[in-house]
Design a protein around this motif. Structure first.
Motif, PDB file in Angstrom:
ATOM      1  N   ILE A  35       0.843  -1.207   0.000  1.00 38.35           N
ATOM      2  CA  ILE A  35       0.000   0.000   0.000  1.00 38.35           C
ATOM      3  C   ILE A  35       0.872   1.249   0.000  1.00 38.35           C
ATOM      4  CG2 ILE A  35      -1.631   1.339   1.401  1.00 38.35           C
ATOM      5  CD1 ILE A  35      -2.878  -1.410   2.216  1.00 38.35           C
ATOM      6  N   PHE A  67       0.945   4.459  -2.735  1.00 41.18           N
ATOM      7  CA  PHE A  67       0.814   5.876  -2.404  1.00 41.18           C
ATOM      8  C   PHE A  67       2.104   6.634  -2.726  1.00 41.18           C
ATOM      9  CE2 PHE A  67      -2.910   4.592   0.134  1.00 41.18           C
ATOM     10  CZ  PHE A  67      -3.797   5.570  -0.266  1.00 41.18           C
ATOM     11  N   SER A  90       4.504   8.468   1.223  1.00 38.59           N
ATOM     12  CA  SER A  90       3.226   8.225   1.896  1.00 38.59           C
ATOM     13  C   SER A  90       3.295   8.565   3.384  1.00 38.59           C
ATOM     14  CB  SER A  90       2.797   6.768   1.703  1.00 38.59           C
ATOM     15  OG  SER A  90       3.786   5.883   2.196  1.00 38.59           O
ATOM     16  N   SER A  99       1.042  11.373   5.509  1.00 36.63           N
ATOM     17  CA  SER A  99       0.311  11.106   6.753  1.00 36.63           C
ATOM     18  C   SER A  99       0.738  12.063   7.855  1.00 36.63           C
ATOM     19  CB  SER A  99       0.538   9.663   7.204  1.00 36.63           C
ATOM     20  OG  SER A  99      -0.006   8.772   6.267  1.00 36.63           O
ATOM     21  N   TRP A 147      -4.249  11.383  -3.272  1.00 39.19           N
ATOM     22  CA  TRP A 147      -4.639  10.449  -2.220  1.00 39.19           C
ATOM     23  C   TRP A 147      -6.031   9.883  -2.496  1.00 39.19           C
ATOM     24  CZ3 TRP A 147      -8.801  10.564   1.082  1.00 39.19           C
ATOM     25  CH2 TRP A 147      -8.812   9.561   2.062  1.00 39.19           C
ATOM     26  N   GLU A 148      -6.983  10.768  -2.839  1.00 42.04           N
ATOM     27  CA  GLU A 148      -8.365  10.321  -3.074  1.00 42.04           C
ATOM     28  C   GLU A 148      -8.426   9.277  -4.189  1.00 42.04           C
ATOM     29  OE1 GLU A 148     -10.214  14.183  -3.624  1.00 42.04           O
ATOM     30  OE2 GLU A 148     -11.147  14.034  -1.634  1.00 42.04           O
ATOM     31  N   THR A 190      -5.959   7.271  -5.306  1.00 40.75           N
ATOM     32  CA  THR A 190      -5.284   6.036  -4.896  1.00 40.75           C
ATOM     33  C   THR A 190      -6.098   5.304  -3.839  1.00 40.75           C
ATOM     34  OG1 THR A 190      -3.184   7.099  -5.403  1.00 40.75           O
ATOM     35  CG2 THR A 190      -3.092   5.100  -4.069  1.00 40.75           C
ATOM     36  N   GLN A 191      -6.663   6.031  -2.905  1.00 39.54           N
ATOM     37  CA  GLN A 191      -7.512   5.436  -1.861  1.00 39.54           C
ATOM     38  C   GLN A 191      -8.693   4.717  -2.495  1.00 39.54           C
ATOM     39  OE1 GLN A 191      -6.902   5.342   1.361  1.00 39.54           O
ATOM     40  NE2 GLN A 191      -8.861   4.750   2.223  1.00 39.54           N
ATOM     41  N   GLU A 201      -9.491   0.754  -2.244  1.00 41.86           N
ATOM     42  CA  GLU A 201     -10.742   0.290  -1.650  1.00 41.86           C
ATOM     43  C   GLU A 201     -11.519  -0.565  -2.637  1.00 41.86           C
ATOM     44  OE1 GLU A 201     -13.135   3.210   0.315  1.00 41.86           O
ATOM     45  OE2 GLU A 201     -11.596   3.598   1.816  1.00 41.86           O
ATOM     46  N   ARG A 248     -10.687  -1.494   8.342  1.00 36.73           N
ATOM     47  CA  ARG A 248     -10.216  -0.375   9.169  1.00 36.73           C
ATOM     48  C   ARG A 248     -10.610  -0.560  10.629  1.00 36.73           C
ATOM     49  NH1 ARG A 248     -10.704   2.634   4.356  1.00 36.73           N
ATOM     50  NH2 ARG A 248     -12.967   2.648   4.464  1.00 36.73           N
TER      51      ARG A 248
END
Length: 157
Positions: free
Chosen positions: A39, A43, A54, A58, A129-130, A132-133, A137, A150
């Motif tokens: 992951i 990112f 990444s 964060s 980020w959006e 890749t997230q 998902e 999560r």
């Protein structure tokens, strides 16, 4: 019962291959570490145009608050010790993205603040980020519900 190889030529202890295979196939630590690295690479690739990793994203995002948080609060949120956090802050400070300031209420504490450049970088990073997230998902959705994953991971922390 001994797990030792009783051969006189090799007196060292031996773990049976069946145990090795069981660990490979079932070890939560191994599987989460491998997934975390995968992951993070995804990112890292997404953030590459911004010269951002990444973990740095964060960390910067953890500072995006109305009031600058303390070093200890950020370390706790990110699940790292203060020494590691301090080391991770150095390159962000050098890039002018973060400022470390003394806490006005307690001079022994330090507060971490995003600079204008840090806030601008986050603005540029969020769409990456959006995307890749969402991709991750979607990929996970075939095997596990992301919200459930999560929640399970949070329960361990």
């Amino acid at each position: 019962m001994s797990n030792r190889n009783d051969s006189p030529a090799d007196p060292s202890p031996a773990v049976p291959l069946t145990i090795t295979l069981r660990v490979r196939d079932t070890c939560l630590c191994l599987h989460t570490q491998r997934a975390a690295r995968s992951i993070a690479r995804k990112f890292d690739e997404a953030f590459r145009p911004l010269d951002l990793k990444s973990g740095q994203f964060s960390l910067l995002m953890s500072l995006n608050r109305p009031e600058p948080p303390t070093l200890g609060a950020v370390a706790q949120l990110l699940g790292m010790d203060r020494t590691t956090l301090t080391a991770n802050l150095k390159p962000l400070e050098r890039r002018g993205l973060v400022e470390v300031r003394p806490d006005t209420a307690d001079r022994r504490s330090r507060r971490l603040a995003l600079t204008e450049a840090g806030r601008g970088l986050l603005v540029d990073a969020v769409p990456l980020w959006e995307r890749t997230q969402a991709e991750l998902e979607t990929a996970l959705g075939l095997a596990v519900e992301p919200d459930r994953l999560r929640a399970g991971l949070d329960a361990l922390g």
